[in-house]
Scaffold this active site. Structure first.
Site, PDB file in Angstrom:
ATOM      1  N   ARG A  38       0.799  -1.227   0.000  1.00 24.00           N
ATOM      2  CA  ARG A  38       0.000   0.000   0.000  1.00 24.00           C
ATOM      3  C   ARG A  38       0.835   1.282   0.000  1.00 24.00           C
ATOM      4  O   ARG A  38       0.293   2.380  -0.050  1.00 24.00           O
ATOM      5  CB  ARG A  38      -0.961  -0.008   1.192  1.00 24.00           C
ATOM      6  CG  ARG A  38      -2.142  -0.938   0.948  1.00 24.00           C
ATOM      7  CD  ARG A  38      -3.243  -0.657   1.928  1.00 24.00           C
ATOM      8  NE  ARG A  38      -3.012  -1.293   3.206  1.00 24.00           N
ATOM      9  CZ  ARG A  38      -3.406  -0.783   4.374  1.00 24.00           C
ATOM     10  NH1 ARG A  38      -4.017   0.392   4.414  1.00 24.00           N
ATOM     11  NH2 ARG A  38      -3.187  -1.432   5.495  1.00 24.00           N
ATOM     12  N   LYS A  65       9.204  -0.751   2.340  1.00 25.02           N
ATOM     13  CA  LYS A  65       8.444   0.072   3.294  1.00 25.02           C
ATOM     14  C   LYS A  65       9.296   0.584   4.459  1.00 25.02           C
ATOM     15  O   LYS A  65       9.238   1.771   4.799  1.00 25.02           O
ATOM     16  CB  LYS A  65       7.250  -0.719   3.824  1.00 25.02           C
ATOM     17  CG  LYS A  65       6.471   0.043   4.875  1.00 25.02           C
ATOM     18  CD  LYS A  65       5.114  -0.553   5.136  1.00 25.02           C
ATOM     19  CE  LYS A  65       5.177  -1.796   5.955  1.00 25.02           C
ATOM     20  NZ  LYS A  65       3.812  -2.289   6.287  1.00 25.02           N
ATOM     21  N   GLY A 118       9.591  -3.539  12.066  1.00 24.95           N
ATOM     22  CA  GLY A 118      10.358  -2.495  11.376  1.00 24.95           C
ATOM     23  C   GLY A 118       9.520  -1.342  10.882  1.00 24.95           C
ATOM     24  O   GLY A 118      10.045  -0.277  10.534  1.00 24.95           O
ATOM     25  N   ARG A 143      26.991  27.990   2.870  1.00 23.41           N
ATOM     26  CA  ARG A 143      27.248  26.602   2.454  1.00 23.41           C
ATOM     27  C   ARG A 143      28.356  25.942   3.286  1.00 23.41           C
ATOM     28  O   ARG A 143      29.022  26.600   4.061  1.00 23.41           O
ATOM     29  CB  ARG A 143      27.568  26.593   0.959  1.00 23.41           C
ATOM     30  CG  ARG A 143      26.341  26.958   0.111  1.00 23.41           C
ATOM     31  CD  ARG A 143      26.712  27.124  -1.351  1.00 23.41           C
ATOM     32  NE  ARG A 143      27.448  25.979  -1.847  1.00 23.41           N
ATOM     33  CZ  ARG A 143      28.182  25.989  -2.956  1.00 23.41           C
ATOM     34  NH1 ARG A 143      28.279  27.106  -3.676  1.00 23.41           N
ATOM     35  NH2 ARG A 143      28.817  24.905  -3.346  1.00 23.41           N
TER      36      ARG A 143
HETATM   37  C1  UD1 Z   1       0.169  -8.703  12.897  1.00 25.69           C
HETATM   38  C2  UD1 Z   1      -0.324  -9.621  14.024  1.00 25.69           C
HETATM   39  C3  UD1 Z   1      -1.604  -9.043  14.619  1.00 25.69           C
HETATM   40  C4  UD1 Z   1      -1.363  -7.630  15.100  1.00 25.69           C
HETATM   41  C5  UD1 Z   1      -0.791  -6.779  13.989  1.00 25.69           C
HETATM   42  C6  UD1 Z   1      -0.353  -5.435  14.522  1.00 25.69           C
HETATM   43  C7  UD1 Z   1       0.328 -11.898  13.439  1.00 25.69           C
HETATM   44  C8  UD1 Z   1      -0.112 -13.170  12.854  1.00 25.69           C
HETATM   45  N1  UD1 Z   1      -0.582 -10.923  13.472  1.00 25.69           N
HETATM   46  O1  UD1 Z   1      -0.807  -8.719  11.882  1.00 25.69           O
HETATM   47  O2  UD1 Z   1      -2.044  -9.829  15.692  1.00 25.69           O
HETATM   48  O3  UD1 Z   1      -2.578  -7.062  15.573  1.00 25.69           O
HETATM   49  O4  UD1 Z   1       0.383  -7.405  13.409  1.00 25.69           O
HETATM   50  O5  UD1 Z   1       0.020  -4.608  13.456  1.00 25.69           O
HETATM   51  O6  UD1 Z   1       1.462 -11.787  13.894  1.00 25.69           O
HETATM   52  N2  UD1 Z   1       6.476  -9.740   8.580  1.00 25.69           N
HETATM   53  C9  UD1 Z   1       7.594 -10.438   8.200  1.00 25.69           C
HETATM   54  N3  UD1 Z   1       7.444 -11.608   7.531  1.00 25.69           N
HETATM   55  C10 UD1 Z   1       6.225 -12.124   7.229  1.00 25.69           C
HETATM   56  C11 UD1 Z   1       5.074 -11.411   7.622  1.00 25.69           C
HETATM   57  C12 UD1 Z   1       5.222 -10.208   8.305  1.00 25.69           C
HETATM   58  O7  UD1 Z   1       8.717 -10.007   8.452  1.00 25.69           O
HETATM   59  O8  UD1 Z   1       6.187 -13.195   6.632  1.00 25.69           O
HETATM   60  C13 UD1 Z   1       6.643  -8.472   9.314  1.00 25.69           C
HETATM   61  C14 UD1 Z   1       6.114  -7.277   8.560  1.00 25.69           C
HETATM   62  O9  UD1 Z   1       7.133  -6.682   7.782  1.00 25.69           O
HETATM   63  C15 UD1 Z   1       5.656  -6.355   9.688  1.00 25.69           C
HETATM   64  C16 UD1 Z   1       5.256  -7.313  10.782  1.00 25.69           C
HETATM   65  O10 UD1 Z   1       5.897  -8.539  10.501  1.00 25.69           O
HETATM   66  O11 UD1 Z   1       6.710  -5.546  10.152  1.00 25.69           O
HETATM   67  C17 UD1 Z   1       3.746  -7.501  10.862  1.00 25.69           C
HETATM   68  O12 UD1 Z   1       3.289  -7.958   9.634  1.00 25.69           O
HETATM   69  P1  UD1 Z   1       1.854  -7.578   9.084  1.00 25.69           P
HETATM   70  O13 UD1 Z   1       1.625  -8.270   7.813  1.00 25.69           O
HETATM   71  O14 UD1 Z   1       1.690  -6.108   9.148  1.00 25.69           O
HETATM   72  O15 UD1 Z   1       0.956  -8.276  10.219  1.00 25.69           O
HETATM   73  P2  UD1 Z   1      -0.597  -8.241  10.348  1.00 25.69           P
HETATM   74  O16 UD1 Z   1      -1.186  -9.285   9.500  1.00 25.69           O
HETATM   75  O17 UD1 Z   1      -1.057  -6.852  10.208  1.00 25.69           O
END
Ligand code: UD1
Ligand code: CA
Length: 457
Positions: A16, A23, A102, A332
Site C-alpha cells: 500500500r 516500506k 520495522g 554553504r
Molecule cells: C500482525 C499480528 C496481529 C497484530 C498486527 C499489529 C500476526 C499473525 N498478526 O498482523 O495480531 O494485531 O500485526 O500490526 O502476527 N512480517 C515479516 N514476515 C512475514 C510477515 C510479516 O517479516 O512473513 C513483518 C512485517 O514486515 C511487519 C510485521 O511482521 O513488520 C507484521 O506484519 P503484518 O503483515 O503487518 O501483520 P498483520 O497481518 O497486520
C-alpha cells in the site's frame, strides 16, 4: 533480565506504499522507519539485534549495513511466526527475545523497558492497546478471570471475538527457553495460510507460562505504517512531540505545528523560532538566537545572540555570536563566521572564514575566501574562485573596503587596509592602505543620438 535478544520483523511487502522503496526504508523525520526502530533497540543494550528482511531484497541490509547487526533473509514470507523462525539460530538459549516491527517507528524506550521488566523470569509479555476501532488487528482473548489465553487474528475470529477492543500490537517479549519448541509446532491451517507468531501465546498458556499484558503511554507508540497517509500521520505526531519538548525547555515557537526537525535540535535559553523552519542533522542554537520564517538549518551551529532573517539556508556551517544573517542568505558547507558578522540578502558564502565585524550585505558570492576583521564587501562582489578546472583562494585582510560590483579573480590577496574602487576586476594582489581601481575612465560624448525605431513600411 539476564540476556536480551531483539528481533525486528521487516520482511513484509508494504504494497500500500505504492513505491519501489521497501516500506521500512521510507523516511520519517528524515531517517528510515527501520532506523527509528533500531535506535530504540540499541538504547536497550541487548545481547544482539537481528533484522528479518525479505521484500526489497538487499536494499534493507545495505541501508543498515556496518552497524554490527545480524540480518537474515526470509524468503518466501510465510507469516510472522515463520519470520521469527529465521532468526532462531542467532538467539541465545537463555534470556528472552523482544519482537519489534520495522514499520512501527515511534515506540518509546520507556514503554519497551516497562514491557521487558514485566517479562522477568519466565513470563511472556505482550504490549496491547484498547482501540475504539480494532478492525484488522489480532484480538487479545482473556478468560473469565481476566488472564490472557490467546490471540486471534481478525480473519479467524468469531463474531463475539471481533467485539474485543484490546488488540495485539505485535510487540512482545518471549522466554527463549521455550521459543524453538513453540515455533516448530506452528501450523498454517488458518484463514491466511500463514505461520502466525500470535499462536505461540496459546501454546505458552498450555505450558503454564503466565502472559502479562502492558500498555504504552500513547496509542501512537504502536501504530504501524502501511500507507503514505499513515506515514504522514506519524510524521505529524513525531514533530508535534518534538515541538512540545522544545516548548517545555523554554523555546518560543511561533506555531508548534509548523516546525520540522529531522535530526537533533538543541537550544539555549530564550531561543525564538518562527514558522516553517526545517532543522536537519545536528543543529545547535545558542542563547537568544532568533530564527526567521522558512529558514533551513542543517548540521549547523549558531552562537548566542545571532539572528537569522527569513528564507535563509545554512548548511554545515558555524556562525558566531551576534551575527545578522539574511533574509535570503545561503551559507554553504565549510563556512565559519566569527562574531558580529553580517551576511545580507542574496549573499552566498561557501567554504570561507569571515572574521569578526565584517559585512557582506547584498548580492555577493564569497567562495574559498579568508576574510579578516571589519571588512566591508560591497554589493555585487564576486570571488572568481574557479578557473574551470581548479578552485583558488581569495584572501582579504583586516579593514579592507571592497567597492560594489568587484570581481576578485583568485588566487588573489587584498592586503590590509586597502580599498577597491567599485566596478573593478582585481587580478593581482593589492598593496596595503591604498586605493586600487581597474576600470575604464568615464567620458561623455556631446551630441550623441540614441537610435530610433525604423517606421513600419
Ligand atoms: C500482525 C499480528 C496481529 C497484530 C498486527 C499489529 C500476526 C499473525 N498478526 O498482523 O495480531 O494485531 O500485526 O500490526 O502476527 N512480517 C515479516 N514476515 C512475514 C510477515 C510479516 O517479516 O512473513 C513483518 C512485517 O514486515 C511487519 C510485521 O511482521 O513488520 C507484521 O506484519 P503484518 O503483515 O503487518 O501483520 P498483520 O497481518 O497486520
Ligand atoms: Ca501491519
Amino acid at each position: 533480565m539476564s540476556k536480551l535478544n531483539i528481533v525486528i520483523l521487516a520482511a513484509g511487502l508494504g504494497k500500500r506504499m505504492h513505491s519501489a522503496l521497501p516500506k521500512v526504508l521510507h523516511p520519517l523525520a528524515g531517517k528510515p522507519l527501520l532506523a527509528h526502530v533500531l535506535g530504540a533497540a540499541r538504547a536497550l543494550s541487548p545481547q544482539q539485534i537481528c533484522v528479518v528482511y525479505g521484500h526489497g531484497g538487499e536494499a534493507v541490509p545495505k541501508a543498515v549495513d556496518g552497524e554490527g547487526l545480524i540480518c537474515v533473509r526470509q524468503e518466501p514470507q510465510l507469516g510472522t511466526g515463520h519470520a521469527l523462525m529465521q532468526a532462531l539460530p542467532h538467539l541465545d538459549e537463555e534470556g528472552a527475545t523482544l519482537v519489534l516491527y520495522g514499520d512501527v517507528p515511534l515506540t518509546s524506550i520507556e514503554t519497551l523497558k516497562k514491557l521487558i521488566s514485566t517479562a522477568a523470569g519466565e513470563t511472556f509479555a505482550l504490549l496491547t492497546v484498547e482501540l475504539t476501532n480494532p478492525s484488522g488487528y489480532g484480538r487479545i482473548v482473556r478468560n473469565d478471570r481476566g488472564a490472557v489465553i490467546a490471540i486471534v487474528e481478525e480473519k479467524d475470529a468469531t463474531e463475539s471475538q471481533r467485539k474485543i477492543r484490546e488488540i495485539n500490537t505485535g510487540i512482545m517479549v518471549i522466554p527463549n527457553r521455550y521459543l524453538p519448541g513453540w515455533l516448530h509446532k506452528l501450523e498454517n491451517n488458518n484463514a491466511q495460510k500463514e505461520y502466525y507468531l500470535t499462536d505461540v501465546v496459546a501454546m505458552a498458556v498450555r505450558d503454564g507460562i503466565t502472559i502479562e499484558a502492558t500498555q504504552p503511554a500513547h496509542d501512537w507508540e504502536t501504530t504501524g505504517v502501511n500507507s503514505k497517509a499513515q506515514l504522514a500521520d506519524l510524521e505529524r505526531i513525531y514533530q508535534g512531540e518534538y515541538a512540545r519538548k522544545l516548548l517545555e525547555q523554554g523555546v518560543t515557537l511561533a506555531d508548534p505545528s509548523r516546525i520540522d526537525i529531522r535530526g537533533q535540535l538543541s537550544c539555549g535559553r530564550d531561543v525564538t523560532i518562527d514558522v516553517g523552519c526545517i532543522f536537519e542533522g545536528d543543529v545547535q542554537l545558542g542563547d537568544r538566537v532568533r530564527v526567521g520564517a522558512y529558514t533551513i538549518l542543517k548540521d549547523a551551529t549558531v552562537e548566542a545572540g545571532s539572528a537569522i532573517a527569513p528564507f535563509s539556508l545554512i548548511e554545515a556551517a558555524e556562525i558566531g555570536k551576534d551575527c545578522r544573517i539574511g533574509p535570503y542568505a545561503r551559507i554553504r558547507p565549510g563556512t565559519r563566521l566569527d562574531d558580529e558578522v553580517h551576511i545580507g540578502n542574496f549573499v552566498e558564502v561557501k567554504n570561507s572564514a569571515i572574521a569578526a565585524g565584517s559585512k557582506a550585505n547584498h548580492l555577493s558570492y564569497i567562495g574559498d575566501a579568508v576574510i579578516g576583521r571589519r571588512v566591508n564587501i560591497g554589493a555585487g562582489t564576486i570571488t572568481c574562485n574557479y578557473d574551470g578546472a581548479n578552485k583558488h583562494q581569495t584572501i582579504i585582510e583586516d579593514n579592507v573596503f571592497v567597492g560594489s560590483d568587484t570581481q576578485l579573480v583568485a588566487p588573489v590577496k587584498v592586503t590590509q587596509g586597502s580599498t577597491i574602487g567599485a566596478g573593478s576586476t582585481i587580478t593581482r594582489d593589492t598593496p596595503p592602505e591604498t586605493l586600487t581601481l581597474s576600470r575604464a575612465k568615464q567620458m561623455s560624448i556631446e551630441g550623441w543620438k540614441r537610435p530610433v525605431k525604423k517606421p513600419k513600411s
